[in-house]
Design a protein around this motif. Structure first.
Motif, PDB file in Angstrom:
ATOM      1  N   GLN A 180       0.881  -1.261  -0.104  1.00 43.37           N
ATOM      2  CA  GLN A 180       0.018  -0.258  -0.069  1.00 43.37           C
ATOM      3  C   GLN A 180       0.815   1.062  -0.150  1.00 43.37           C
ATOM      4  N   LEU A 181       0.554   2.151  -0.780  1.00 38.20           N
ATOM      5  CA  LEU A 181       1.368   3.361  -0.926  1.00 38.20           C
ATOM      6  C   LEU A 181       0.443   4.641  -0.314  1.00 38.20           C
ATOM      7  N   MET A 182       0.865   5.183   0.535  1.00 38.68           N
ATOM      8  CA  MET A 182       0.199   6.422   1.190  1.00 38.68           C
ATOM      9  C   MET A 182       0.951   7.570   0.693  1.00 38.68           C
ATOM     10  N   ALA A 183       0.248   8.563   0.028  1.00 45.98           N
ATOM     11  CA  ALA A 183       0.957   9.672  -0.558  1.00 45.98           C
ATOM     12  C   ALA A 183       0.373  11.164  -0.008  1.00 45.98           C
ATOM     13  N   HIS A 184       1.243  11.901   0.360  1.00 47.53           N
ATOM     14  CA  HIS A 184       1.066  13.484   0.556  1.00 47.53           C
ATOM     15  C   HIS A 184       1.393  14.174  -0.774  1.00 47.53           C
ATOM     16  N   CYS A 185       0.264  14.654  -1.253  1.00 48.30           N
ATOM     17  CA  CYS A 185       0.220  15.109  -2.572  1.00 48.30           C
ATOM     18  C   CYS A 185      -0.045  16.683  -2.628  1.00 48.30           C
ATOM     19  N   GLU A 186       1.113  17.408  -2.866  1.00 44.06           N
ATOM     20  CA  GLU A 186       1.113  18.688  -3.276  1.00 44.06           C
ATOM     21  C   GLU A 186       2.027  19.203  -4.278  1.00 44.06           C
ATOM     22  N   ALA A 187       2.214  19.988  -5.237  1.00 41.06           N
ATOM     23  CA  ALA A 187       2.885  20.259  -6.224  1.00 41.06           C
ATOM     24  C   ALA A 187       3.902  21.307  -5.481  1.00 41.06           C
ATOM     25  N   SER A 188       5.323  20.928  -5.372  1.00 43.32           N
ATOM     26  CA  SER A 188       6.206  21.923  -4.656  1.00 43.32           C
ATOM     27  C   SER A 188       6.363  23.135  -5.558  1.00 43.32           C
ATOM     28  N   ASP A 189       6.543  23.004  -7.051  1.00 48.54           N
ATOM     29  CA  ASP A 189       6.802  24.181  -7.867  1.00 48.54           C
ATOM     30  C   ASP A 189       5.884  25.015  -7.707  1.00 48.54           C
ATOM     31  N   ILE A 190       4.512  24.825  -7.580  1.00 46.61           N
ATOM     32  CA  ILE A 190       3.373  25.667  -7.669  1.00 46.61           C
ATOM     33  C   ILE A 190       3.628  26.350  -6.334  1.00 46.61           C
ATOM     34  N   ILE A 191       3.785  25.713  -5.201  1.00 49.22           N
ATOM     35  CA  ILE A 191       3.968  26.238  -3.759  1.00 49.22           C
ATOM     36  C   ILE A 191       4.978  27.130  -3.743  1.00 49.22           C
ATOM     37  N   SER A 192       6.040  26.871  -4.291  1.00 49.83           N
ATOM     38  CA  SER A 192       7.300  27.652  -4.415  1.00 49.83           C
ATOM     39  C   SER A 192       7.142  29.072  -5.165  1.00 49.83           C
ATOM     40  N   GLN A 193       6.424  28.822  -6.297  1.00 56.04           N
ATOM     41  CA  GLN A 193       5.906  29.976  -6.990  1.00 56.04           C
ATOM     42  C   GLN A 193       4.965  30.962  -6.176  1.00 56.04           C
ATOM     43  N   ASN A 194       4.045  30.351  -5.781  1.00 52.75           N
ATOM     44  CA  ASN A 194       2.921  31.144  -5.068  1.00 52.75           C
ATOM     45  C   ASN A 194       3.625  31.896  -3.960  1.00 52.75           C
ATOM     46  N   MET A 195       4.555  31.184  -3.047  1.00 51.18           N
ATOM     47  CA  MET A 195       5.135  31.830  -2.001  1.00 51.18           C
ATOM     48  C   MET A 195       6.098  32.963  -2.210  1.00 51.18           C
ATOM     49  N   LYS A 196       6.749  32.803  -3.260  1.00 47.02           N
ATOM     50  CA  LYS A 196       7.449  34.258  -3.997  1.00 47.02           C
ATOM     51  C   LYS A 196       6.693  35.426  -4.253  1.00 47.02           C
ATOM     52  N   GLN A 197       5.640  35.033  -4.845  1.00 48.84           N
ATOM     53  CA  GLN A 197       4.704  36.181  -5.192  1.00 48.84           C
ATOM     54  C   GLN A 197       3.993  36.619  -3.891  1.00 48.84           C
ATOM     55  N   MET A 198       3.663  35.762  -2.710  1.00 51.05           N
ATOM     56  CA  MET A 198       3.211  36.625  -1.666  1.00 51.05           C
ATOM     57  C   MET A 198       4.422  37.228  -0.631  1.00 51.05           C
ATOM     58  N   GLN A 199       5.292  36.806  -1.033  1.00 51.94           N
ATOM     59  CA  GLN A 199       6.645  37.226  -0.371  1.00 51.94           C
ATOM     60  C   GLN A 199       7.040  38.626  -1.004  1.00 51.94           C
ATOM     61  N   LYS A 200       6.881  38.847  -2.061  1.00 51.87           N
ATOM     62  CA  LYS A 200       7.079  40.127  -2.941  1.00 51.87           C
ATOM     63  C   LYS A 200       6.067  41.099  -2.475  1.00 51.87           C
ATOM     64  N   ALA A 201       4.710  40.458  -1.989  1.00 55.31           N
ATOM     65  CA  ALA A 201       3.605  41.398  -2.011  1.00 55.31           C
ATOM     66  C   ALA A 201       3.573  41.607  -0.358  1.00 55.31           C
ATOM     67  N   TYR A 202       3.880  40.992   0.684  1.00 53.97           N
ATOM     68  CA  TYR A 202       3.593  41.008   1.924  1.00 53.97           C
ATOM     69  C   TYR A 202       5.040  40.789   2.793  1.00 53.97           C
ATOM     70  N   GLY A 203       6.194  40.572   2.315  1.00 48.44           N
ATOM     71  CA  GLY A 203       7.418  40.567   3.015  1.00 48.44           C
ATOM     72  C   GLY A 203       7.609  38.946   3.335  1.00 48.44           C
ATOM     73  N   ASP A 204       8.581  38.674   3.862  1.00 52.86           N
ATOM     74  CA  ASP A 204       9.353  37.245   3.990  1.00 52.86           C
ATOM     75  C   ASP A 204       8.479  36.258   4.435  1.00 52.86           C
ATOM     76  N   ASP A 205       7.741  36.805   5.808  1.00 50.51           N
ATOM     77  CA  ASP A 205       7.019  35.904   6.351  1.00 50.51           C
ATOM     78  C   ASP A 205       5.390  36.185   6.231  1.00 50.51           C
ATOM     79  N   PRO A 206       4.701  35.838   4.996  1.00 53.68           N
ATOM     80  CA  PRO A 206       3.425  36.298   4.617  1.00 53.68           C
ATOM     81  C   PRO A 206       2.409  35.864   5.786  1.00 53.68           C
ATOM     82  N   PRO A 207       1.350  36.789   6.134  1.00 50.19           N
ATOM     83  CA  PRO A 207       0.514  36.316   7.058  1.00 50.19           C
ATOM     84  C   PRO A 207      -0.126  35.145   6.725  1.00 50.19           C
ATOM     85  N   VAL A 208      -0.653  34.431   7.892  1.00 43.20           N
ATOM     86  CA  VAL A 208      -0.994  32.756   7.887  1.00 43.20           C
ATOM     87  C   VAL A 208      -2.414  32.726   7.193  1.00 43.20           C
ATOM     88  N   MET A 209      -3.127  33.710   7.065  1.00 43.98           N
ATOM     89  CA  MET A 209      -4.398  33.346   6.309  1.00 43.98           C
ATOM     90  C   MET A 209      -4.164  33.462   4.835  1.00 43.98           C
TER      91      MET A 209
END
Length: 455
Positions: A180-209
């Motif tokens: 049996q394979l159990m997988a944690h599924c999230e695309a890291s390249d999309i997350i990384s790109q989204n984080m960079k955009q949020m950091q550009k707008a909100y700073g290094d540690d964007p708000p948790v919401m």
């Protein structure tokens, strides 16, 4: 030492039915279950009066992080198996992102040894996949592990498998070996790109919401769809952990037969209690206390998950119990640790959802006890049946009570449920016939057993 225990006059919830009855335990196993009649006569070492209470199989939580070895300032096997007993959880499967990671046979064996010495409830462990350890899969004893955990998204512990060729080998090898394979599924390249955009707008540690916009629906769906396609290609038994979006639910079809029928599809989905309870609106009040990976998402997503509990698209409910110290939860999307402790209150929370009409009590038992046993082929647990191990939880509907951090048994000492009102309590937990929890009194002398699997 031989013992005989009677649980009498309870409402037994088991295999799609609720009926008044009694359970007799002899040593570590269920001896008899009687229905709609007076309790069996005889001499008993202990009698538990379950009048007004519900008698359930012990919960099998197939997704926990007990933090041992290497992260024991947060929690360890002893402390969190105690938490399990307080929550009516009699068996757990622990994840491999510890220190060291459970990605070698030596680390795997070490965890079993630790649990044999420390765990108050039954235990097993996932073997962790990496980019290059899939050859070790063939050396795993399938009778002592639920399967292989694959991180197709970067999360706590940095066990990301990010090479496509490695993914192909992992899915192929798991299929060939029947793992049996159990997988944690999230695309890291999309997350990384989204984080960079949020950091550009909100700073290094964007708000948790903003966390559900960084670890977005798109990131979850793309990765889950890839995993589902690979499972289809190779015939791999795949269980996608902690789905959070309505879109991911479209990967499986609603059941065409009874929701109580045995699982048959190679692709199954897990929902976690936090994602069935919280929504993105709760970040304003609870902040990083509900920060987890994948992120808690919208009201519409939560409601879709709840609906899928009843039509067969969700196969199991787990907690992803992940203790951190509160100091480690400070910050925003980048700095605050992801994960929350949910194990102690998962069964009362789900029974509360049953009271609200989200699902029936019988379905709670199906998703938290029966289906985990069926899916992972657990031997002699997960059901109330004569001859099965006596893993039993007794729960009572009580006057509403408010959860506070000071009732938390976890070493981390807090809960995202603080301030919430619950209407259920676990009064008794039997593990292998041992009365581990008795009306709030915990017997620390009990030890769980290594779970065995039919293969």
């Amino acid at each position: 030492m031989d013992q005989k225990i009677l649980i009498e006059n309870g409402s037994i919830v088991n295999e799609g039915r609720t009926f008044r009855g009694s359970v007799v335990i002899e040593n570590d196993r269920i001896a008899t279950i009687t229905e709609n009649q007076d309790a069996p006569r005889g001499n008993y070492d202990k009698i538990v009066d379950a009048t007004g209470a519900f008698v359930l199989p012990g919960v099998i939580d197939t997704h926990v992080h007990f933090r041992e070895p290497g992260l024991t300032e947060k929690a360890d096997i002893e402390s969190e198996s105690r938490v399990a007993a307080f929550g009516g959880v009699t068996s757990f499967f622990d994840m491999p992102n510890t220190v060291p990671q459970t990605t070698t046979l030596e680390a795997f064996d070490e965890k079993f040894q630790l649990a044999s010495e420390k765990s108050h409830v039954n235990y097993s462990f996932f073997f962790g996949a990496t980019n290059n350890n899939y050859q070790l899969f063939q050396q795993l004893d399938r009778k002592r592990t639920p399967g292989v955990k694959l991180f197709m998204g970067s999360s706590t512990g940095n066990m990301l498998v990010d090479r496509y060729g490695s993914l192909l080998k992992i899915f192929q090898m798991a299929a060939e070996l029947g793992l049996q394979l159990m997988a944690h599924c999230e695309a890291s390249d999309i997350i990384s790109q989204n984080m960079k955009q949020m950091q550009k707008a909100y700073g290094d540690d964007p708000p948790v919401m903003l966390h559900p916009l960084i670890r977005s629906e798109e990131a979850c769906l793309e990765s889950s769809a890839l995993a589902a396609q690979l499972a289809l290609t190779y015939g791999t038994r795949l269980h996608i952990a902690h789905v959070t979006t309505a879109k991911e639910l479209e990967l499986v079809e609603p059941s065409k037969s009874s929701v109580h029928s045995p699982l048959s599809s190679n692709l199954t989905l897990e929902a976690c209690v936090a994602h069935l309870l919280f929504t993105s609106d709760d970040y304003l009040k609870l902040g990083t206390r509900i920060k987890c990976n994948p992120a808690v998402k919208t009201v519409a997503d939560r409601d879709a998950l709840r609906s899928a509990l009843n039509d067969g698209r969700i196969a199991t409910i787990a907690t992803d119990h992940a203790p951190h110290l509160l100091a480690q939860k400070e910050g925003g999307c980048r700095r605050a640790a992801s994960g929350m402790p949910m194990l102690q209150f998962s069964l009362p929370v789900m029974l509360g959802l049953a009271d609200e009409g989200v699902l029936a009590k019988e379905r709670v038992v199906e998703l938290m006890c029966h289906n985990p046993a069926r899916l992972f082929r657990v031997s002699e647990r997960g059901f109330l049946r004569p001859g099965y191990k006596a893993d039993i939880a007794i729960v009572r509907s009580v006057e509403p009570w408010t959860v506070t951090d000071d009732v938390v048994e976890s070493r981390c000492g807090w809960t995202p449920l603080a301030g919430s009102t619950l209407n259920w309590r676990v009064s008794h937990t039997f593990c292998n016939g041992h009365l581990t929890l008795n009306e709030g009194q915990f017997d620390a002398s009990g030890r769980g057993e290594e779970i065995r699997f039919d293969c």
